[in-house]
Design an enzyme around this catalytic site. Structure first.
Site, mmCIF file in Angstrom:
data_model
loop_
_atom_site.group_PDB
_atom_site.id
_atom_site.type_symbol
_atom_site.label_atom_id
_atom_site.label_comp_id
_atom_site.label_asym_id
_atom_site.label_seq_id
_atom_site.Cartn_x
_atom_site.Cartn_y
_atom_site.Cartn_z
ATOM 1 N N CYS A 7 -82.228 16.411 -29.586
ATOM 2 C CA CYS A 7 -82.137 14.997 -29.968
ATOM 3 C C CYS A 7 -81.474 14.882 -31.333
ATOM 4 C CB CYS A 7 -83.545 14.410 -30.027
ATOM 5 S SG CYS A 7 -84.434 14.694 -28.507
ATOM 6 N N ARG A 22 -74.624 15.524 -29.598
ATOM 7 C CA ARG A 22 -75.768 16.366 -29.201
ATOM 8 C C ARG A 22 -76.284 16.001 -27.813
ATOM 9 N NH1 ARG A 22 -78.430 18.657 -34.048
ATOM 10 N NH2 ARG A 22 -80.343 18.782 -32.854
ATOM 11 N N TRP A 37 -82.761 13.055 -25.806
ATOM 12 C CA TRP A 37 -82.287 13.744 -24.590
ATOM 13 C C TRP A 37 -83.567 14.039 -23.821
ATOM 14 C CZ3 TRP A 37 -82.158 18.494 -21.974
ATOM 15 C CH2 TRP A 37 -81.039 18.713 -21.149
ATOM 16 N N ASN A 65 -87.908 15.743 -32.464
ATOM 17 C CA ASN A 65 -86.967 16.580 -31.714
ATOM 18 C C ASN A 65 -87.745 17.833 -31.347
ATOM 19 O OD1 ASN A 65 -84.778 17.826 -30.647
ATOM 20 N ND2 ASN A 65 -83.723 18.213 -32.591
ATOM 21 N N GLY A 66 -87.824 18.138 -30.037
ATOM 22 C CA GLY A 66 -88.544 19.347 -29.628
ATOM 23 C C GLY A 66 -89.526 19.034 -28.516
ATOM 24 N N GLU A 82 -64.631 32.688 -19.237
ATOM 25 C CA GLU A 82 -64.720 31.605 -20.234
ATOM 26 C C GLU A 82 -63.809 30.447 -19.836
ATOM 27 O OE1 GLU A 82 -66.561 30.603 -22.311
ATOM 28 O OE2 GLU A 82 -65.402 29.135 -23.417
ATOM 29 N N LYS A 102 -64.923 26.441 -18.998
ATOM 30 C CA LYS A 102 -64.296 25.260 -19.613
ATOM 31 C C LYS A 102 -63.908 24.236 -18.548
ATOM 32 C CE LYS A 102 -65.470 25.674 -22.824
ATOM 33 N NZ LYS A 102 -66.354 26.719 -23.084
ATOM 34 N N GLU A 114 -66.931 22.666 -16.961
ATOM 35 C CA GLU A 114 -67.722 21.876 -17.902
ATOM 36 C C GLU A 114 -67.124 20.515 -18.192
ATOM 37 O OE1 GLU A 114 -68.112 24.283 -21.474
ATOM 38 O OE2 GLU A 114 -69.970 23.270 -21.919
ATOM 39 N N HIS A 153 -63.573 41.686 -1.828
ATOM 40 C CA HIS A 153 -64.984 41.896 -1.437
ATOM 41 C C HIS A 153 -65.674 40.580 -1.124
ATOM 42 C CE1 HIS A 153 -64.563 46.119 -2.471
ATOM 43 N NE2 HIS A 153 -63.861 45.702 -3.517
ATOM 44 N N LYS A 194 -74.932 19.684 -26.473
ATOM 45 C CA LYS A 194 -74.250 20.665 -27.315
ATOM 46 C C LYS A 194 -75.135 21.867 -27.613
ATOM 47 C CE LYS A 194 -71.094 22.521 -29.797
ATOM 48 N NZ LYS A 194 -69.971 23.180 -29.077
HETATM 49 C C1 AGP Z 1 -70.089 26.239 -23.754
HETATM 50 O O1 AGP Z 1 -68.914 25.455 -23.708
HETATM 51 C C2 AGP Z 1 -71.333 25.431 -23.522
HETATM 52 N N1 AGP Z 1 -71.439 24.327 -24.403
HETATM 53 C C3 AGP Z 1 -72.592 26.285 -23.485
HETATM 54 O O2 AGP Z 1 -72.446 27.243 -22.472
HETATM 55 C C4 AGP Z 1 -72.923 27.036 -24.797
HETATM 56 O O3 AGP Z 1 -71.975 28.045 -25.034
HETATM 57 C C5 AGP Z 1 -74.303 27.681 -24.635
HETATM 58 O O4 AGP Z 1 -75.258 26.648 -24.445
HETATM 59 C C6 AGP Z 1 -74.725 28.539 -25.836
HETATM 60 O O5 AGP Z 1 -74.822 27.719 -26.979
HETATM 61 P P1 AGP Z 1 -74.954 28.441 -28.416
HETATM 62 O O6 AGP Z 1 -73.706 29.233 -28.620
HETATM 63 O O7 AGP Z 1 -75.108 27.309 -29.377
HETATM 64 O O8 AGP Z 1 -76.180 29.324 -28.364
#
Ligand code: AGP
Length: 608
Positions: free
Chosen positions: A2, A27, A74, A100-101, A480, A484, A487, A503, A603
């Site tokens: 949050c 966030r 959130w 937050n938490g 990676e 992207k 996501e 395979h 995030k």
């Molecule tokens: C990556 O684009 C994502 N936002 C997500 O996979 C992120 O890398 C993952 O949550 C790890 O976050 P961190 O590096 O802050 O630990």
């Protein structure tokens, strides 16, 4: 996950905290609210949905106050509704709380409160926390002491900020695991869950540590421990300029951060290469590196993909056995580690719950821990025995780009540092350092592929499935790149080492499927050519990435993208992530996606 904001001073506090929330939008959230102190009451305005809903309410009510708190939620306990939005009152509406938490024992606390006649408006653990604090806040007890006593009844992760009209000159904050940072101004002070929210008002900040209770007034910030003992803060100047936390002219933070990568590489190297060598400071003493016989890299998402690049380095360059674990798997998987293992935690935010829990597991087993983290003062950065900051600046877009590149650069610096200390035979540290010096230029040059990648993106914006394939380091970059595209553009992807196609995944190839091959590694390029032909034979379209000196794919692939060539397969593969990040961005843009705040994602995943 949050967003938290709090302000006390001479400005209109509601305007300030609402502005701070806007700087924390990345966030991820699904509701938002503000609380403000007026003569004889605390006003609360809150709404489910985006900040515009709350903004409309504020516009309508035009509250005047010098003390206010705000929150973007959130949802964890209870859905995203007006009632579940923060802030929350206690039973007598003496206080307002944002949080937050997760309070893990909130249900048992709630039952006890209900038995004592308390009534609740929401399903949240936060409202329970507000009632617990309110119950402690009685005649003769200061707000900070009420908070201090109440938090000792709660288990779990929390960052609290509390205000009361009975004490209209202070904010009280308490932290356990969830991040809180205070901003020190002139005649005004503030608090937030992340630094960018403070930058328009002050650059002087201090991180609240766990079990700290801070009393924030206009003129000072006092801190006590849970036992009431006075504690000290360690303020520091933040050198991120405000633009660094704004979009700076780009349509999205993601594109801005992709373009920041040359500067980020420079920053990640700053002060860490000297002459023909690496100069990493503050790591373990040299004898420790002689002792380490195994590395476990622990991370999530993009950071996990950087970890795979680290494995390539530690095993290829140092012959150091290395395993890479998803944090959520490591912490529940009974990992085999020994006192001669090194646990490396990679995390942009430094607050990912699973990574933090895995770190604490390793520390409980007295395993040496090293962090590779971006956010200053974050939990993982502070709790690792040693930490190398990636120095990538604030990464606002949920999709991680520049942090990934910085993580991979730091992993190469670490590998070279260990090679230097151990005098590993056959490692040409000087050559690799020179390659690193040139890498900023390679990344800059690869950005010139932007228009070409935009063209490919528009060709395949309606793709139903995209393959990402490669071998060795190219295979890790493919993972990676696939994340992207998934996501930000919500496009299904199939990613695997190119040699794995036969395979199973090859069954998914049909006319129109795009297959993106990373083929920068000349040692295995010929093998990869046969995989390309397998795809084309079934009607697939092959986009190949290779180095600028290679023409062998011109007559093979349907389209070839050439990236600058360095002296190392690792850096050749790494630089190819830049055009692939651009591909994902422009597919998402063509599809009209949200991009910086993709659906369902946040995030920093600070809850399990
Ligand atoms: C990556 O684009 C994502 N936002 C997500 O996979 C992120 O890398 C993952 O949550 C790890 O976050 P961190 O590096 O802050 O630990």
């Amino acid at each position: 996950m949050c967003g938290i904001a709090g302000y006390i001073g001479t400005r209109n506090a509601v305007d300030v905290v609402f502005d701070q929330l806007k700087r924390l939008e990345y966030r991820g959230y699904d509701s938002a609210g503000v609380a403000f102190v007026q003569a004889d009451r605390i006003g609360i305005l809150k709404r489910a949905g985006k900040l515009t809903q709350l903004g409309g309410l504020i516009e309508q009510e035009k509250p005047e106050a010098n003390l206010a708190i705000a929150h973007s939620r959130w949802a964890t306990h209870g859905g995203p509704t007006d009632f579940n939005a923060h802030p929350h009152y206690d039973q007598q509406a003496k206080i307002a709380l944002i949080h937050n938490g997760i309070i893990e024992n909130y249900l048992e606390l709630k039952e006890e409160l209900v038995r004592a006649g308390h009534t609740f408006q929401s399903e949240t653990d936060t409202e329970v926390a507000a009632h617990i604090i309110g119950r402690e806040y009685v005649e003769g007890v200061s707000l900070e002491d009420a908070v201090r006593k109440a938090v000792q009844k709660m288990r779990g992760a929390f960052g609290f900020v509390v205000i009361s009209h009975l004490d209209p000159e202070k904010l009280v904050c308490a932290r356990n695991a969830s991040p809180l940072v205070v901003g020190l101004g002139e005649g005004e002070n503030m608090v937030a869950s992340d630094i960018p929210a403070l930058l328009p008002y002050t650059r002087r900040v201090a991180i609240l540590e766990n079990d700290m209770v801070a009393t924030v007034t206009r003129g000072e910030i006092k801190v006590i421990g849970l036992d009431g003992r006075k504690l000290e803060l360690s303020p520091f100047e933040v050198d991120w300029d405000i633009a660094a936390a704004e979009k700076g002219g780009y349509d999205h933070f993601m594109l801005k951060e992709i373009h920041e990568q040359p500067a980020v590489v420079r920053s990640a190297l700053a002060g860490r290469i000297e002459g023909h060598g690496v100069a990493l400071q503050g790591l373990f003493s040299d004898h420790v590196w002689q002792e380490i016989d195994r590395v476990v890299i622990i991370a999530c998402g993009t950071a996990f993909h950087a970890g795979l690049m680290g494995k390539t380095l530690f095993e290829r360059v140092l012959q150091l056995p290395t395993d890479v674990y998803f944090s959520s798997e490591f912490r529940y998987g009974e990992p085999v580690v020994s006192p001669r293992s090194l646990a490396v935690f990679i995390s942009q935010s430094g607050e990912t719950a699973d990574s933090l829990a895995a770190l604490r597991l390793c520390k409980s087993r007295r395993i040496r821990t090293l962090g590779i983290v971006n956010v200053v003062g974050s939990s993982i950065a502070r709790e690792c025995d040693r930490t190398i900051m990636t120095q990538a600046g604030p990464e606002i877009s949920v999709a991680s780009t520049k942090a990934y590149t910085a993580q991979c650069i730091v992993l190469l610096l670490l590998a070279l540092h260990i090679a230097q200390v151990k005098e590993t035979p056959g490692v040409r540290v000087g050559n690799m350092v020179q390659d690193l010096r040139n890498f900023t230029g390679y990344v800059q040059a690869s950005l010139s592929l932007e228009s070409e990648m935009r063209e490919v993106a528009e060709m395949f914006q309606d793709a139903k499935l995209v393959f990402f394939l490669g071998r060795n380091a190219d295979a890790h970059v493919s993972l990676e790149a696939a994340l992207k595209l998934k996501e930000v553009a919500y496009v299904p992807t199939q990613e695997c080492p190119a040699g794995e196609m036969k395979h199973g995944p090859l069954a998914l190839i049909e006319p129109g499927v795009l297959a993106v091959f990373g083929a920068t590694d000349s040692d295995v390029r010929e093998k990869t050519v046969s995989n390309m032909k397998e795809v084309q034979a079934r009607g697939g379209y092959v986009l190949a990435l290779t180095t600028e000196d290679d023409s062998s794919l011109d007559s093979v692939a349907d389209r070839v993208v050439k990236v600058p060539k360095s002296g190392s397969p690792y850096l050749n593969a790494l630089v190819s992530i830049v055009p692939l990040q651009l591909l994902a961005y422009y597919v998402a843009k063509a599809r009209g996606c949200e991009i910086d705040q993709p659906r369902n994602l946040a995030k920093s995943v600070t809850v399990e």
